[in-house]
Design a protein around this motif. Structure first.
Motif, PDB file in Angstrom:
ATOM      1  N   GLY A 251       0.835  -1.185   0.000  1.00  0.00           N
ATOM      2  CA  GLY A 251       0.000   0.000   0.000  1.00  0.00           C
ATOM      3  C   GLY A 251       0.875   1.241   0.000  1.00  0.00           C
ATOM      4  N   PHE A 252       0.243   2.386  -0.126  1.00  0.00           N
ATOM      5  CA  PHE A 252       0.959   3.653  -0.110  1.00  0.00           C
ATOM      6  C   PHE A 252       0.525   4.479   1.093  1.00  0.00           C
ATOM      7  N   VAL A 253       1.467   5.129   1.752  1.00  0.00           N
ATOM      8  CA  VAL A 253       1.145   6.113   2.769  1.00  0.00           C
ATOM      9  C   VAL A 253       1.295   7.480   2.107  1.00  0.00           C
ATOM     10  N   GLU A 254       0.175   8.100   1.796  1.00  0.00           N
ATOM     11  CA  GLU A 254       0.199   9.393   1.123  1.00  0.00           C
ATOM     12  C   GLU A 254       0.611  10.498   2.102  1.00  0.00           C
ATOM     13  N   ASP A 255       1.036  11.628   1.557  1.00  0.00           N
ATOM     14  CA  ASP A 255       1.411  12.747   2.423  1.00  0.00           C
ATOM     15  C   ASP A 255       0.231  13.211   3.265  1.00  0.00           C
ATOM     16  N   ASP A 256      -0.974  13.160   2.684  1.00  0.00           N
ATOM     17  CA  ASP A 256      -2.189  13.505   3.420  1.00  0.00           C
ATOM     18  C   ASP A 256      -3.248  12.445   3.108  1.00  0.00           C
ATOM     19  N   PRO A 257      -3.137  11.266   3.731  1.00  0.00           N
ATOM     20  CA  PRO A 257      -4.080  10.186   3.401  1.00  0.00           C
ATOM     21  C   PRO A 257      -5.525  10.528   3.714  1.00  0.00           C
ATOM     22  N   HIS A 258      -5.757  11.313   4.778  1.00  0.00           N
ATOM     23  CA  HIS A 258      -7.142  11.681   5.125  1.00  0.00           C
ATOM     24  C   HIS A 258      -7.777  12.460   3.975  1.00  0.00           C
ATOM     25  N   LYS A 259      -7.105  13.471   3.504  1.00  0.00           N
ATOM     26  CA  LYS A 259      -7.640  14.278   2.406  1.00  0.00           C
ATOM     27  C   LYS A 259      -7.781  13.447   1.132  1.00  0.00           C
ATOM     28  N   THR A 260      -6.768  12.640   0.823  1.00  0.00           N
ATOM     29  CA  THR A 260      -6.783  11.840  -0.401  1.00  0.00           C
ATOM     30  C   THR A 260      -7.997  10.932  -0.455  1.00  0.00           C
ATOM     31  N   TYR A 261      -8.215  10.176   0.627  1.00  0.00           N
ATOM     32  CA  TYR A 261      -9.263   9.160   0.569  1.00  0.00           C
ATOM     33  C   TYR A 261     -10.658   9.714   0.833  1.00  0.00           C
ATOM     34  N   ILE A 262     -10.775  10.746   1.618  1.00  0.00           N
ATOM     35  CA  ILE A 262     -12.102  11.342   1.780  1.00  0.00           C
ATOM     36  C   ILE A 262     -12.552  11.961   0.458  1.00  0.00           C
ATOM     37  N   GLU A 263     -11.621  12.544  -0.267  1.00  0.00           N
ATOM     38  CA  GLU A 263     -11.978  13.089  -1.577  1.00  0.00           C
ATOM     39  C   GLU A 263     -12.350  11.969  -2.547  1.00  0.00           C
ATOM     40  N   ALA A 264     -11.610  10.871  -2.499  1.00  0.00           N
ATOM     41  CA  ALA A 264     -11.956   9.724  -3.349  1.00  0.00           C
ATOM     42  C   ALA A 264     -13.335   9.180  -2.991  1.00  0.00           C
ATOM     43  N   ILE A 265     -13.617   9.097  -1.699  1.00  0.00           N
ATOM     44  CA  ILE A 265     -14.913   8.579  -1.240  1.00  0.00           C
ATOM     45  C   ILE A 265     -16.038   9.528  -1.608  1.00  0.00           C
ATOM     46  N   ARG A 266     -15.761  10.824  -1.601  1.00  0.00           N
ATOM     47  CA  ARG A 266     -16.774  11.791  -2.023  1.00  0.00           C
ATOM     48  C   ARG A 266     -17.197  11.516  -3.471  1.00  0.00           C
ATOM     49  N   GLY A 267     -16.246  11.148  -4.303  1.00  0.00           N
ATOM     50  CA  GLY A 267     -16.578  10.806  -5.688  1.00  0.00           C
ATOM     51  C   GLY A 267     -17.432   9.555  -5.785  1.00  0.00           C
ATOM     52  N   PHE A 293     -10.940   9.743  10.997  1.00  0.00           N
ATOM     53  CA  PHE A 293     -11.077   9.294   9.609  1.00  0.00           C
ATOM     54  C   PHE A 293     -12.307   8.410   9.464  1.00  0.00           C
ATOM     55  N   ARG A 294     -12.484   7.472  10.377  1.00  0.00           N
ATOM     56  CA  ARG A 294     -13.665   6.607  10.304  1.00  0.00           C
ATOM     57  C   ARG A 294     -14.949   7.442  10.338  1.00  0.00           C
ATOM     58  N   ARG A 295     -14.960   8.442  11.186  1.00  0.00           N
ATOM     59  CA  ARG A 295     -16.165   9.268  11.292  1.00  0.00           C
ATOM     60  C   ARG A 295     -16.375  10.100  10.030  1.00  0.00           C
ATOM     61  N   ASP A 296     -15.293  10.576   9.443  1.00  0.00           N
ATOM     62  CA  ASP A 296     -15.417  11.320   8.193  1.00  0.00           C
ATOM     63  C   ASP A 296     -15.889  10.425   7.049  1.00  0.00           C
ATOM     64  N   VAL A 297     -15.437   9.171   7.052  1.00  0.00           N
ATOM     65  CA  VAL A 297     -15.920   8.217   6.050  1.00  0.00           C
ATOM     66  C   VAL A 297     -17.432   8.079   6.164  1.00  0.00           C
ATOM     67  N   ARG A 298     -17.919   7.904   7.373  1.00  0.00           N
ATOM     68  CA  ARG A 298     -19.362   7.747   7.586  1.00  0.00           C
ATOM     69  C   ARG A 298     -20.112   9.019   7.209  1.00  0.00           C
ATOM     70  N   ARG A 299     -19.560  10.166   7.521  1.00  0.00           N
ATOM     71  CA  ARG A 299     -20.242  11.420   7.165  1.00  0.00           C
ATOM     72  C   ARG A 299     -20.280  11.634   5.655  1.00  0.00           C
ATOM     73  N   THR A 300     -19.273  11.125   4.955  1.00  0.00           N
ATOM     74  CA  THR A 300     -19.143  11.379   3.521  1.00  0.00           C
ATOM     75  C   THR A 300     -19.915  10.393   2.665  1.00  0.00           C
TER      76      THR A 300
END
Length: 385
Positions: A251-267, A293-300
């Motif tokens: 896997g990859f550890v992005e510089d800002d994984p929270h932003k990366t994946y919440i944006e992906a999940i928004r799509g 992060f888990r809570r943001d996933v649920r909100r998104t």
């Protein structure tokens, strides 16, 4: 735990599931050769585990270039489609629901696995590190090798790959699957495009986060047009840190994984897909995902959320009761315990997993694990997914 929420029925898109326990994608490397064709033995394996509320097939490559490990099944030839039909028919006889995981390893491959021994493909010509491909050296025998340096895809080739995902989705429906999951995790092709570390492009598919997410969005759109959003899921591995920098993982550890994946999940939310699957780090002493992060996933995301990674029934239940997960995937114990939901429900001990027979081989360590009989001489209560 028989009366816990884990054993309540739940809807997933157009399907109604009998419980919330999921058989996640588990690479087993037992397809028939030549041709990487699903076999009757594989049909038996999946049928044995059809008490899961939801099942996702092992990763199945969408085209010959998508293979990174010998003996993994494909879903691009008629023989493969026919082989998978044996699997889906066997699962449906037992009332199971099964999706196909659509897989392309991208750069995590070797010239020995590629058509005409050409270089594997990726978003950029950057060799994968800290990961191995697996090649056959003689029938039934193989070795781990460093991936070959990939060739950078052209824009036209990327568009063609989107079409190959859509065709694989059509093939999955013909094969009788109830839906499909796009493998966008574990450092494979879609994840490579998302990652700022593997994707160094400066065109419409690289650079900004929005451009790095374009490949995923186009695949989701194309596959959704084939199967419908209510029969589509996507899997991510959002790593935030690792406790062992020398550990081999892909896997990859992005510089800002929270932003990366919440944006992906928004799509994904905008696309209206049925579920999101999040695979967590699963090695010893692996860090948990951040609670925020888990809570943001649920909100998104308003669809169903699946978590996988070293889960027990008890740990999974806590996440479901907290409202952060809808379904829980339990991997390795499901290999050794074909009746895993019943064992969890009744508090029965578990068969031990034999690590030596996880990958490749035949019946041993695949279809010969027994259901619970009341004899605890060969079981353990350890549950590690």
């Amino acid at each position: 735990m028989q009366n816990s929420p884990l054993f309540e029925s739940i809807t997933l898109g157009r399907h109604t599931l009998k419980n919330r326990i999921v058989l996640p994608p588990l690479t087993r490397q037992r397809s028939g050769q030549p041709g990487d064709i699903p076999t009757s033995l594989m049909a038996t394996y999946y049928q044995q585990r059809a008490s899961a509320g939801f099942m996702i097939s092992e990763g199945t490559q969408i085209e010959p270039r998508g293979q990174g490990y010998a003996w993994t099944p494909g879903i691009y030839s008629q023989a493969q489609i026919d082989g998978w039909r044996k699997v889906t028919d066997a699962v449906h006889v037992k009332g199971g629901v099964i999706f196909a995981q659509l897989w392309h390893v991208g750069r995590v491959s070797h010239t020995a696995l590629q058509p005409d021994n050409l270089a594997p493909i990726g978003p950029s010509a950057i060799q994968a590190r800290k990961v191995k491909a697996f090649i056959e050296t003689s029938p039934g025998v193989g070795i781990l090798v460093a991936p070959s340096v990939p060739r950078e895809l052209s824009v036209a080739e990327i568009k063609e790959l989107v079409g190959l995902y859509a065709q694989a989705a059509k093939n999955a429906l013909i094969a009788g699957f109830d839906g499909v999951e796009i493998h966008a995790a574990n450092g494979y092709l879609v994840n490579q495009f998302i990652s700022e570390h593997a994707n160094q492009r400066d065109d419409e598919y690289g650079g900004s986060l929005q451009k790095r997410l374009r490949f995923l969005r186009e695949i989701v759109q194309a596959v959704s047009a084939v199967v419908g959003g209510d029969r589509l899921g996507v899997r991510f591995t959002p790593l935030f840190t690792t406790t062992d920098q020398d550990r081999v993982y892909i896997g990859f550890v992005e510089d800002d994984p929270h932003k990366t994946y919440i944006e992906a999940i928004r799509g994904l939310e905008e696309a209206g897909i049925a579920y999101l699957s999040i695979a967590e780090a699963d090695w010893d002493n692996a860090p948990d995902l951040p609670e925020e992060f888990r809570r943001d996933v649920r909100r998104t995301f308003s669809g169903r959320i699946i978590y996988a990674g070293r889960y027990t029934g008890e740990r999974g239940l806590r996440l479901v009761e907290a409202g952060l997960a809808d379904l829980i995937a339990i991997g390795r114990p499901f290999i050794a315990n074909p009746d895993l939901p019943e064992r969890i429900a009744n508090g029965w001990p578990l068969n031990r997993l034999n690590p030596a027979t996880v990958y490749g081989g035949a019946e041993e360590g695949f279809t010969d694990y027994l259901e619970y009989s009341g004899c605890a001489s060969d079981t353990t209560k350890a549950v590690i997914a």
